[in-house]
Structures are given as structure tokens and as C-alpha cells.
Design a protein around this motif. Structure first.
Motif, PDB file in Angstrom:
ATOM      1  N   ARG A   3       0.841  -1.192   0.000  1.00  0.00           N
ATOM      2  CA  ARG A   3       0.000   0.000   0.000  1.00  0.00           C
ATOM      3  C   ARG A   3       0.878   1.243   0.000  1.00  0.00           C
ATOM      4  O   ARG A   3       1.992   1.220   0.524  1.00  0.00           O
ATOM      5  CB  ARG A   3      -0.924   0.005   1.224  1.00  0.00           C
ATOM      6  N   VAL A   4       0.361   2.323  -0.588  1.00  0.00           N
ATOM      7  CA  VAL A   4       1.120   3.572  -0.723  1.00  0.00           C
ATOM      8  C   VAL A   4       0.273   4.726  -0.223  1.00  0.00           C
ATOM      9  O   VAL A   4      -0.923   4.814  -0.523  1.00  0.00           O
ATOM     10  CB  VAL A   4       1.531   3.816  -2.194  1.00  0.00           C
ATOM     11  N   GLY A   5       0.897   5.614   0.547  1.00  0.00           N
ATOM     12  CA  GLY A   5       0.215   6.819   1.010  1.00  0.00           C
ATOM     13  C   GLY A   5       1.098   8.040   0.844  1.00  0.00           C
ATOM     14  O   GLY A   5       2.330   7.949   0.932  1.00  0.00           O
ATOM     15  N   THR A  50       6.016  13.665   1.702  1.00  0.00           N
ATOM     16  CA  THR A  50       6.506  12.337   2.049  1.00  0.00           C
ATOM     17  C   THR A  50       5.597  11.278   1.444  1.00  0.00           C
ATOM     18  O   THR A  50       4.390  11.480   1.311  1.00  0.00           O
ATOM     19  CB  THR A  50       6.540  12.178   3.581  1.00  0.00           C
ATOM     20  N   THR A  51       6.195  10.154   1.089  1.00  0.00           N
ATOM     21  CA  THR A  51       5.451   8.993   0.612  1.00  0.00           C
ATOM     22  C   THR A  51       5.833   7.786   1.468  1.00  0.00           C
ATOM     23  O   THR A  51       7.020   7.540   1.694  1.00  0.00           O
ATOM     24  CB  THR A  51       5.763   8.710  -0.865  1.00  0.00           C
ATOM     25  N   ALA A  52       4.842   7.057   1.942  1.00  0.00           N
ATOM     26  CA  ALA A  52       5.067   5.848   2.737  1.00  0.00           C
ATOM     27  C   ALA A  52       4.614   4.629   1.936  1.00  0.00           C
ATOM     28  O   ALA A  52       3.511   4.619   1.400  1.00  0.00           O
ATOM     29  CB  ALA A  52       4.303   5.919   4.056  1.00  0.00           C
ATOM     30  N   ILE A  53       5.486   3.643   1.850  1.00  0.00           N
ATOM     31  CA  ILE A  53       5.134   2.357   1.245  1.00  0.00           C
ATOM     32  C   ILE A  53       5.037   1.352   2.383  1.00  0.00           C
ATOM     33  O   ILE A  53       6.020   1.092   3.080  1.00  0.00           O
ATOM     34  CB  ILE A  53       6.174   1.910   0.202  1.00  0.00           C
ATOM     35  N   ASP A  95       5.697  14.340  11.170  1.00  0.00           N
ATOM     36  CA  ASP A  95       4.237  14.352  11.074  1.00  0.00           C
ATOM     37  C   ASP A  95       3.774  13.981   9.673  1.00  0.00           C
ATOM     38  O   ASP A  95       2.751  13.294   9.503  1.00  0.00           O
ATOM     39  CB  ASP A  95       3.696  15.732  11.452  1.00  0.00           C
ATOM     40  N   LEU A  96       4.507  14.429   8.654  1.00  0.00           N
ATOM     41  CA  LEU A  96       4.158  14.064   7.283  1.00  0.00           C
ATOM     42  C   LEU A  96       4.292  12.556   7.078  1.00  0.00           C
ATOM     43  O   LEU A  96       3.460  11.934   6.401  1.00  0.00           O
ATOM     44  CB  LEU A  96       5.047  14.819   6.295  1.00  0.00           C
ATOM     45  N   GLY A  97       5.337  11.955   7.659  1.00  0.00           N
ATOM     46  CA  GLY A  97       5.497  10.514   7.548  1.00  0.00           C
ATOM     47  C   GLY A  97       4.357   9.761   8.182  1.00  0.00           C
ATOM     48  O   GLY A  97       3.845   8.777   7.621  1.00  0.00           O
ATOM     49  N   TYR A  98       3.931  10.209   9.363  1.00  0.00           N
ATOM     50  CA  TYR A  98       2.809   9.564  10.039  1.00  0.00           C
ATOM     51  C   TYR A  98       1.539   9.661   9.189  1.00  0.00           C
ATOM     52  O   TYR A  98       0.821   8.676   8.997  1.00  0.00           O
ATOM     53  CB  TYR A  98       2.581  10.214  11.396  1.00  0.00           C
ATOM     54  N   ALA A  99       1.273  10.858   8.677  1.00  0.00           N
ATOM     55  CA  ALA A  99       0.068  11.061   7.869  1.00  0.00           C
ATOM     56  C   ALA A  99       0.100  10.217   6.600  1.00  0.00           C
ATOM     57  O   ALA A  99      -0.931   9.664   6.173  1.00  0.00           O
ATOM     58  CB  ALA A  99      -0.086  12.539   7.521  1.00  0.00           C
ATOM     59  N   ALA A 100       1.282  10.116   5.982  1.00  0.00           N
ATOM     60  CA  ALA A 100       1.396   9.306   4.768  1.00  0.00           C
ATOM     61  C   ALA A 100       1.103   7.840   5.064  1.00  0.00           C
ATOM     62  O   ALA A 100       0.395   7.170   4.313  1.00  0.00           O
ATOM     63  CB  ALA A 100       2.795   9.466   4.171  1.00  0.00           C
ATOM     64  N   ALA A 101       1.656   7.332   6.164  1.00  0.00           N
ATOM     65  CA  ALA A 101       1.418   5.935   6.526  1.00  0.00           C
ATOM     66  C   ALA A 101      -0.055   5.684   6.827  1.00  0.00           C
ATOM     67  O   ALA A 101      -0.631   4.674   6.407  1.00  0.00           O
ATOM     68  CB  ALA A 101       2.283   5.558   7.731  1.00  0.00           C
ATOM     69  N   ALA A 102      -0.676   6.611   7.553  1.00  0.00           N
ATOM     70  CA  ALA A 102      -2.077   6.451   7.928  1.00  0.00           C
ATOM     71  C   ALA A 102      -3.001   6.463   6.719  1.00  0.00           C
ATOM     72  O   ALA A 102      -4.096   5.874   6.754  1.00  0.00           O
ATOM     73  CB  ALA A 102      -2.471   7.541   8.913  1.00  0.00           C
ATOM     74  N   SER A 103      -2.582   7.126   5.642  1.00  0.00           N
ATOM     75  CA  SER A 103      -3.438   7.245   4.443  1.00  0.00           C
ATOM     76  C   SER A 103      -3.164   6.173   3.400  1.00  0.00           C
ATOM     77  O   SER A 103      -3.792   6.172   2.331  1.00  0.00           O
ATOM     78  CB  SER A 103      -3.230   8.620   3.799  1.00  0.00           C
ATOM     79  N   GLY A 163      -3.024   3.213   0.866  1.00  0.00           N
ATOM     80  CA  GLY A 163      -4.031   2.354   0.275  1.00  0.00           C
ATOM     81  C   GLY A 163      -3.538   1.796  -1.049  1.00  0.00           C
ATOM     82  O   GLY A 163      -2.383   2.003  -1.440  1.00  0.00           O
ATOM     83  N   THR A 164      -4.405   1.111  -1.761  1.00  0.00           N
ATOM     84  CA  THR A 164      -4.016   0.501  -3.027  1.00  0.00           C
ATOM     85  C   THR A 164      -4.122   1.467  -4.202  1.00  0.00           C
ATOM     86  O   THR A 164      -3.511   1.245  -5.242  1.00  0.00           O
ATOM     87  CB  THR A 164      -4.864  -0.740  -3.321  1.00  0.00           C
ATOM     88  N   ASP A 165      -4.898   2.541  -4.048  1.00  0.00           N
ATOM     89  CA  ASP A 165      -4.963   3.595  -5.060  1.00  0.00           C
ATOM     90  C   ASP A 165      -4.245   4.818  -4.521  1.00  0.00           C
ATOM     91  O   ASP A 165      -4.444   5.210  -3.362  1.00  0.00           O
ATOM     92  CB  ASP A 165      -6.412   3.950  -5.390  1.00  0.00           C
ATOM     93  N   PHE A 166      -3.402   5.423  -5.354  1.00  0.00           N
ATOM     94  CA  PHE A 166      -2.675   6.604  -4.908  1.00  0.00           C
ATOM     95  C   PHE A 166      -2.394   7.499  -6.100  1.00  0.00           C
ATOM     96  O   PHE A 166      -2.345   7.057  -7.245  1.00  0.00           O
ATOM     97  CB  PHE A 166      -1.374   6.220  -4.196  1.00  0.00           C
ATOM     98  N   ALA A 167      -2.195   8.777  -5.809  1.00  0.00           N
ATOM     99  CA  ALA A 167      -1.991   9.778  -6.858  1.00  0.00           C
ATOM    100  C   ALA A 167      -0.559   9.747  -7.366  1.00  0.00           C
ATOM    101  O   ALA A 167       0.364   9.287  -6.683  1.00  0.00           O
ATOM    102  CB  ALA A 167      -2.328  11.162  -6.324  1.00  0.00           C
ATOM    103  N   LEU A 168      -0.370  10.251  -8.580  1.00  0.00           N
ATOM    104  CA  LEU A 168       0.943  10.422  -9.185  1.00  0.00           C
ATOM    105  C   LEU A 168       1.149  11.905  -9.506  1.00  0.00           C
ATOM    106  O   LEU A 168       0.197  12.672  -9.561  1.00  0.00           O
ATOM    107  CB  LEU A 168       1.060   9.582 -10.460  1.00  0.00           C
ATOM    108  N   GLY A 169       2.406  12.290  -9.706  1.00  0.00           N
ATOM    109  CA  GLY A 169       2.706  13.665 -10.072  1.00  0.00           C
ATOM    110  C   GLY A 169       3.281  14.442  -8.918  1.00  0.00           C
ATOM    111  O   GLY A 169       4.128  13.949  -8.169  1.00  0.00           O
ATOM    112  N   SER A 170       2.815  15.663  -8.720  1.00  0.00           N
ATOM    113  CA  SER A 170       3.350  16.542  -7.680  1.00  0.00           C
ATOM    114  C   SER A 170       2.655  16.272  -6.352  1.00  0.00           C
ATOM    115  O   SER A 170       1.877  17.090  -5.836  1.00  0.00           O
ATOM    116  CB  SER A 170       3.179  18.009  -8.088  1.00  0.00           C
TER     117      SER A 170
END
Length: 259
Positions: A12-14, A25-28, A126-134, A136-143
Motif C-alpha cells: 500500500r502507498v500513502g 513524504t510517501t510511505a510504502i 508528522d508528514l510521515g505519520y500522515a502518509a502511513a495512515a493514508s 491504500g491501493t490507489d494513490f496519486a501520481l505527479g506533484s
């Protein structure tokens, strides 16, 4: 297949980002601990917990990967991802102790115009925590996420993903944060150097130009002649559902650098 990293089951990616800071930040997140290794080619790497990924060391599997902007400040993102995993009871167990294993890497986006005067502590934990919490299997690309503040020599950078299936049914997928020193386009565009690999018109279906002029082939460097090689970084993750040892994962990481 969605041509995303999450085409690999159990991944999952957030994303999370701060528009004022112009970074994120992006969490895998792996639903089950995953065998992992790393290959670093850059001369000024910014990484977290990568010694664990050495084939000679004990820990075989990781719980998540943190990718972030912020240069060395962005390494705090891994702590945020780790905090979220700890709340879920995830991690490497040593008797009653549980330690989430979260290696990470960062890109240099400190000169992209965002407000980096964040005070005593950076926002990346905090950004890392939020990324992990969000995640899922669908995630945005780009900026978005770790690609929010990424740039290239001529156009905005960002985060991308792709996946494929080998002839014997093994799935391989990648996610990349493109903060490259050079240009992703032929000249000023609209043609992308990656046009031969385009799928389903994702680059606009423009292909390559009918002819190449000297201007199109001229080198374009982010920041101009005075630029430092430390102003760019491209990081990413390759995931497969093939059953690999840590040493084999290391070899795969080395091969992936060519791509």
C-alpha cells in the motif's frame, strides 16, 4: 493491473504534503514484513536504516519504506511512519520489545521556492505519520508526496509508478521520485525521452519528434552552469512478488539502477 506499485499484492502507498513548505513524504507499507535490499550509486546519499539492508546483517525483512523530500531533514519522515506502525503493533520482535523497521531515502528539494523556515523541528515526522495512515491501493501520481517539491532542468518533477508481468507470471512494479539534474523532455517539449515506453497515452501520445535539432540535443542542467550535483536526487523502490533471498534482492536493486 493499474500500472502502479500496488499491483503487487500486500503493498500500500500513502502520500502527505505541505504546500507552504513545497515538500512531502510517501510511505510504502507492506502488509507483511518484506525481504529488502538497497543499491546506492549517488555520491551524496541521504538514507535511513540502510545498514539493516546489507546482506551481511541480521534483519531480513522491513515493515515499510519512507521516501521524502527535505534533504537530511526529510529523514525524520521514517520516524513518523515508524510511529504509525508501532500503533498497529507492527515490527521486529525481540522478546517483548517490538521495533518497526522503516528504511528510507530523501531527495534534495530545499531550493524549490517553498518556505523552509519551519522552526526548531521539521514537519517531516508528522508528514510521515500522515502518509502511513493514508496508505491504500490507489494513490496519486505527479506533484504529490515525496514528489511534491521535486524538479527537473526544464519541468516540474514528481512521483511516478509502473508495473509489468513477466512471461512466467512474475509481477514487478516500481515507484520513483524524479528530482533529476537533467531534462525529461526532448528540448523544451512536448516530447518525452521516455516516449518509447509510454503506455495508454500517459505522456499525451506525442511520441518522439520527427527530427532532432542541435537545440533539442543540447544539455540542460537544473540550476544552470553554477548548479551543484547535490541539488538533485532520484530515488525509488522496486517490488516483486517473486520469492527472493536478501542477496537476490540486492542483485535486483543493482539491476534496477540501469532502468
Amino acid at each position: 493491473m493499474k500500472n502502479l506499485l500496488t499491483d503487487i499484492a500486500g503493498v500500500r502507498v500513502g502520500h502527505s504534503g505541505n504546500m507552504k513548505v513545497a515538500s512531502g513524504t510517501t510511505a510504502i507499507i507492506f502488509d507483511q514484513p518484506a525481504v529488502a535490499a538497497i543499491d546506492v550509486r549517488g555520491g551524496g546519499p541521504g538514507t535511513r536504516e540502510v545498514s539493516l539492508l546489507d546482506v551481511a546483517n541480521t534483519v531480513e525483512r522491513v515493515d515499510a519504506i519512507a521516501l521524502s523530500g527535505g534533504s537530511a531533514f526529510g529523514l525524520d519522515a521514517g520516524g513518523g511512519v515508524q510511529a504509525w506502525l508501532a500503533e498497529q503493533g507492527r515490527g521486529f520482535r525481540v522478546r517483548e520489545a517490538v521495533v518497526p523497521v522503516v528504511p528510507g531515502a530523501i531527495v534534495f528539494d530545499l531550493l524549490n521556492g517553498g518556505d523552509k523556515a519551519w522552526g526548531r523541528f521539521s514537519p517531516y515526522r508528522d508528514l510521515g505519520y500522515a502518509a502511513a495512515a493514508s496508505a491504500g491501493t490507489d494513490f496519486a501520481l505527479g506533484s504529490v508526496g515525496a514528489g511534491l517539491g521535486a524538479t527537473t532542468a526544464t519541468f516540474k518533477g514528481g512521483i511516478g509508478s509502473a508495473s509489468a508481468v513477466t512471461v512466467n507470471g512474475i509481477k514487478v512494479a516500481a515507484i520513483m521520485v524524479v528530482n533529476a539534474v537533467g531534462s525529461v523532455t526532448v528540448g523544451d517539449g512536448p516530447w518525452f525521452w521516455a516516449a518509447p515506453f509510454e503506455e495508454n497515452g500517459e505522456f499525451g501520445g506525442r511520441g518522439l519528434p520527427p527530427a532532432f535539432t542541435p537545440d533539442m540535443l543540447a544539455m540542460r542542467i537544473k540550476g544552470g552552469p553554477a548548479a551543484s550535483e547535490r541539488e538533485n536526487t532520484t530515488i525509488g523502490l522496486v517490488v516483486t512478488d517473486a520469492i527472493l533471498s536478501k542477496a537476490q534482492a540486492k542483485r535486483l536493486a543493482m539491476i534496477a539502477q540501469t532502468g
